[in-house]
Motif scaffolding. Structure first.
Motif, mmCIF file in Angstrom:
data_model
loop_
_atom_site.group_PDB
_atom_site.id
_atom_site.type_symbol
_atom_site.label_atom_id
_atom_site.label_comp_id
_atom_site.label_asym_id
_atom_site.label_seq_id
_atom_site.Cartn_x
_atom_site.Cartn_y
_atom_site.Cartn_z
ATOM 1 N N ASP A 33 47.929 40.921 19.444
ATOM 2 C CA ASP A 33 49.142 40.825 19.490
ATOM 3 C C ASP A 33 49.099 38.571 19.848
ATOM 4 O O ASP A 33 50.022 38.532 20.392
ATOM 5 C CB ASP A 33 50.550 40.868 21.028
ATOM 6 N N LEU A 82 55.590 40.288 25.653
ATOM 7 C CA LEU A 82 56.520 40.360 24.585
ATOM 8 C C LEU A 82 58.154 40.582 24.890
ATOM 9 O O LEU A 82 58.748 40.681 24.356
ATOM 10 C CB LEU A 82 56.105 41.074 23.679
ATOM 11 N N TYR A 135 56.564 37.398 17.364
ATOM 12 C CA TYR A 135 57.796 36.301 17.857
ATOM 13 C C TYR A 135 58.820 36.534 17.371
ATOM 14 O O TYR A 135 59.808 36.831 17.919
ATOM 15 C CB TYR A 135 56.381 35.202 18.077
#
Length: 938
Positions: free
Chosen positions: A561, A665, A814
């Protein structure tokens, strides 16, 4: 940098007069677009004439090269095709060295003519593409012209490639005869300058062998007094060659001997001929930035106001290249001040105009001090100040005054429009699956990843070229002329509009013109760059080298990530035969993964936060305004729920907020990349949500509740029937003040605080609240409040300037996480996306077509490291190339030059900034709302 700016810089200096007049052709194209009937006949006629001129010169030079090659090969008994095996090389070292130098010279001459042909071919192609984009009856004629051009010798260059291959093979044989001296053979001092008509004289002039130069020259001049002024087949005199080589000493000797030979003659015609040649030499010396040669020519009375065939003076050329030392020398010459207002013929630009276009601040200051007129208009009604502001040279534009002109700036329509990629066409089902219904567009494209590859880098701090070939080695002059590069992918399918091989050198700007591939398994994709050279037989191509990039190897160097901010890579090209280093290729890579599932979006939510044809809309910046330590009044904390609620009450039709991801996140609302409240330069994406929110909760004053003493008092006496507690007021107490000072002390050694950028977002300076999440924005604020969602994602140059790590959350993750929340919670709310990151804008425009996307740009207000953000012109070009809805810029260029507002809107883009536009994003919501409504008190 635009092709038009690169064109003169890529020319072979001595052949400038024989190139395509690209500047004039482009001006004619722009003028054709401004006409009601858009008649391109004049453009095509001019293009035919220029193409014929280029072809004749190219063929003449190639014939000279072929003749020199034949004479050399006959002299040494070499087969003309050099394929019959080895030959007997000269036994005498001097003869061997002479053969080697002659072969190197022929090789260099071929490379020069290949560069000449490739650059002109690209120029023709770009002019014809403008005609094609215009539509109408001229398109068939443009197609015919394109087909005809491709058959010309300078376009296909097959014969030049054949000669070069033969010469290269011959060089290899020669070098093999004395391998111990190979390291000396590629003599850097050897600078081939052309096929001279007088070998001895011109070699002496070029290499400045002054020990016997003047004696030989005087002997030659005694026989032929005008020798110094006679021209060879390329139109060059010995003086030309000396000036091009930059050897002031040999040029001085030539002029000295010539003056002595002419001393007893009173020939006005001969003197006029010399002055005419000197006038030709001055721009050559300026382009080479040979200050001593410029001074020498000035000493011999050269006319500094002489104009070339395109109307350019030496002062214009020096201003174009930013040579402030030469500009100063020319202005000090006296007569050059007249050249301040001499304009070139196509666009009617004076030296001041071209200095402003190129952004040369010192040159502009010199010209203004000398009396250059800043109020002039060019052929299309632009001022020099407008050119500077449009291109992002704002510090330069501030030096200039400009007249008040009521008429708008012209927009040249199709000729300045940018090709929308087929799969980005708004409102159309895309051939490649990148459509509004991407997630439901059928089995062919569902779940596929799209890969966009561009040549070159937008990084203004990287001077490397898109493709740089190191083909010199021991047997060739280093150049990429005559080569092509082809890009394809392994384990990925090319789009229907796949580009063919691209001619080198890459002169055009390819940043917004990608190669497009699709794949179901990006882990297996390899991007292959193949270098070809012509085999001299028709359209045949021979592969000579390649480079391969493993897609996932570029991405897997960081944790899960996470992704590096450098999305432009430079990899080596290896030779096919030897696997030796052959050059480099620089390319950009944007991977577009499938978007999240899409819900139905009502039409009312798609229009953006502006009102088509209505009044200017007010958008609250970070709520009711960004916090600033300079403010004297108490502020609401930026990017807090309280601030957004206040903005709506004060008259904002929409609110703007910044979205970033936490470590776990979760999209949160926060502006700065670094969280100062943590006591260090802590990137937000390294904090979990609970850690991030705890930092804001720590600022909420506990005095707003009952104090600890009051609480204990209540607990002890609550059982009494007549107990009526009187709580203290909710004022800032000493306890809260100490906490505020403690937090301020904790932040004082952060980068921002030490740089003086510490904003007033502390309790006591502003009324603070808990930092919200993106989800809470949708659940708390009413659906009638429109959102401007700024996707806050760092760019490489920002990370460099702020000493940040060069990585961030993976960009597709994102964007997809934010889209997922919006798809789930948006309902009928009007939403507009915006971002400073070009890559984020690209992803938003490809992953969804429900909500408009705006490109944020500083427009030259601050130095940036990405050419796409460097000015209004580049911002418009990027937004149109990727089919964005509009741009958001700081108001500086528009306040300097208000006519740029209409010019931008005429290109079909929405524009946001101060000064009477579609939208104003403001910090003082109440003041601006009241003013625009007409209720502002006198």
């Amino acid at each position: 940098m635009k092709f038009g700016r690169r064109f003169p810089r890529r020319q072979v200096l001595k052949w400038t007069a024989f190139y395509l007049d690209y500047k004039t052709l482009k001006t004619l194209s722009k003028a054709a677009c401004l006409e009601a009937d858009a008649n391109w006949r004049q453009v095509l006629d001019a293009l035919y004439r220029d193409t014929e001129k280029v072809e004749h010169f190219y063929i003449d030079q190639l014939q000279i090269i072929q003749r020199e090659k034949k004479e050399l090969y006959d002299k040494y008994g070499i087969a003309q095709d050099a394929v019959r095996g080895a030959f007997s090389v000269p036994a005498v070292e001097e003869d061997l060295e002479a053969l080697r130098k002659s072969l190197f010279k022929i090789s260099a001459d071929i490379v020069e003519i290949q560069r000449f042909g490739a650059l002109n071919k690209e120029g023709v192609s770009r002019i014809l593409s403008k005609v094609h984009r215009s539509g109408g009856p001229n398109v068939p004629e443009a197609t015919k012209c394109h087909d005809k051009t491709n058959q010309l010798a300078f376009a296909h260059q097959a014969h030049a490639c054949t000669i070069l291959q033969i010469v290269e093979r011959t060089i290899e044989w020669v070098l093999s005869s004395y391998p111990k001296r190979e390291q000396q053979l590629h003599d850097p001092a050897f600078t081939p300058l052309g096929r001279e008509s007088r070998k001895i004289l011109q070699d002496v002039a070029v290499h400045a062998r002054l020990d016997h130069f003047e004696r030989n020259l005087q002997s030659e001049v005694s026989k032929h007094p005008d020798t110094v002024l006679l021209r060879d087949g390329e139109g060059n005199t010995p003086l030309h060659l000396a000036v091009i080589a930059g050897t002031a000493a040999s040029a001085s000797s030539l002029l000295k001997v010539y003056s002595q030979s002419m001393a007893n003659l009173d020939d006005v015609a001969v003197d006029g001929k010399l002055q005419s040649i000197l006038a030709e030499l001055l721009p050559l010396a300026v382009r080479s930035r040979k200050q001593d040669v410029v001074r020498l020519l000035l000493q011999h009375g050269v006319n500094v106001n002489h104009k070339s065939s395109s109307g350019e003076t030496a002062l214009y050329v020096a201003s174009q290249y930013g040579f402030d030392d030469i500009v100063r020398t020319l202005l000090d010459a006296g007569g050059a001040k007249t050249a301040l207002e001499i304009h070139e013929t196509s666009r009617r630009w004076t030296p001041l105009f071209i200095a402003c276009v190129e952004g040369h601040l010192p040159v502009t200051q010199l010209l203004l001090a000398a009396g250059a007129d800043p109020l002039r208009l060019d052929r299309f009604g632009w001022t020099a100040k407008e050119h500077a502001a449009y291109r992002g040279h704002l510090s330069l534009a501030q030096l200039l005054t400009a007249p008040v002109i009521p008429r708008p700036l012209p927009f040249s329509g199709p000729a300045m429009a940018y090709r929308s990629l087929p799969f980005l066409a708004r409102g159309q089902e895309a051939d490649l699956g990148l459509s509004p219904e991407w997630g439901n567009c059928g089995p062919r494209h569902r779940g596929k990843t799209h890969i966009l590859v561009t040549l070159g880098s937008p990084n203004t701090r990287d001077s490397g070229g898109a493709v740089v070939l190191n083909v010199g080695g021991l047997h060739r002059v280093s150049s990429d002329a005559g080569y092509t590069v082809d890009i394809h992918a392994i384990a990925a399918a090319a789009s229907s509009d796949t580009k063919g091989p691209l001619q080198l050198p890459v002169v055009a700007d390819m940043i917004n013109n990608p190669w497009h591939f699709t794949t179901e398994d990006p882990e297996q994709v390899k991007i292959v760059f193949t270098i070809f050279t012509s085999d001299g037989e028709g359209d045949g191509q021979t592969m000579i080298g390649s480079a391969i990039a493993l897609l996932q190897a570029l991405k897997h160097s960081l944790a899960r990530d996470r992704e590096g901010l450098a999305r432009y890579y430079r990899i080596p090209i290896l030779s096919k035969d030897t696997l030796s280093f052959f050059g480099t290729v620089t390319f950009g890579l944007v991977t577009v993964t499938p978007p999240p599932p899409r819900n139905y979006v009502p039409q009312v939510a798609k229009r953006g936060f502006w009102d088509e044809g209505g009044p200017t809309q007010v958008v609250g910046h970070r709520g009711s305004g960004a916090n600033s330590a300079a403010n004297t009044n108490l502020q609401l904390g930026e990017n807090t729920i309280q601030s957004y609620q206040s903005a709506v009450k004060l008259g904002a039709s929409a609110v703007e907020f910044d979205v970033q991801l936490t470590k776990d996140l979760i999209p949160v609302i926060f502006h700065d990349f670094l969280v100062m409240e943590a006591g260090g330069d802590t990137p937000l994406y390294t904090l979990r949500l609970n850690q991030f929110q705890h930092l804001s909760e720590a600022q909420v004053p506990k005095s707003d509740l009952a104090s600890m003493a009051e609480t204990r008092y209540v607990e002890r006496n609550v059982h009494l029937d007549d107990f009526r507690p009187k709580l203290r007021s909710k004022s800032l107490g000493a306890y809260d003040e100490s906490r505020r000072l403690d937090l301020a002390d904790r932040m004082k050694y952060t980068e921002s605080a030490m740089a003086g950028d510490h904003k007033g977002n502390l309790w006591g300076d502003s009324v603070q609240g808990v930092f919200p999440t993106l989800e809470s924005m949708f659940t708390i604020l009413p659906e009638t409040t429109a959102f401007n969602v700024e996707m806050k994602y760092p760019m490489l140059w920002e990370a460099e300037d702020r000493n940040m790590d060069h990585f961030a959350p993976e960009i597709n993750a994102y964007v997809n996480i934010v889209l997922s929340i919006i798809n789930r919670l948006a309902g009928k709310r009007s939403i507009t996306f915006s971002s400073f990151s070009p890559e984020v804008c690209i992803l938003l425009s490809l992953k969804q077509r429900d909500y408009p996307v705006l490109f944020l740009s500083k427009a030259g207000s601050i130095p940036v490291g990405d050419v796409r953000c460097s000015g209004l012109q580049q911002s418009i070009r990027f937004a149109k190339s990727w089919n964005l809805a509009g741009i958001v810029i700081l108001s500086d260029p528009l306040l300097m030059c208000p006519r740029l507002i209409g010019h931008t809107k005429s290109s079909g883009l929405k524009i946001q900034a101060d000064g009477g536009l579609d939208v104003i994003i403001v910090d003082k919501v109440k003041l601006i709302s009241t003013t625009l409504s007409g209720n502002c008190p006198p």
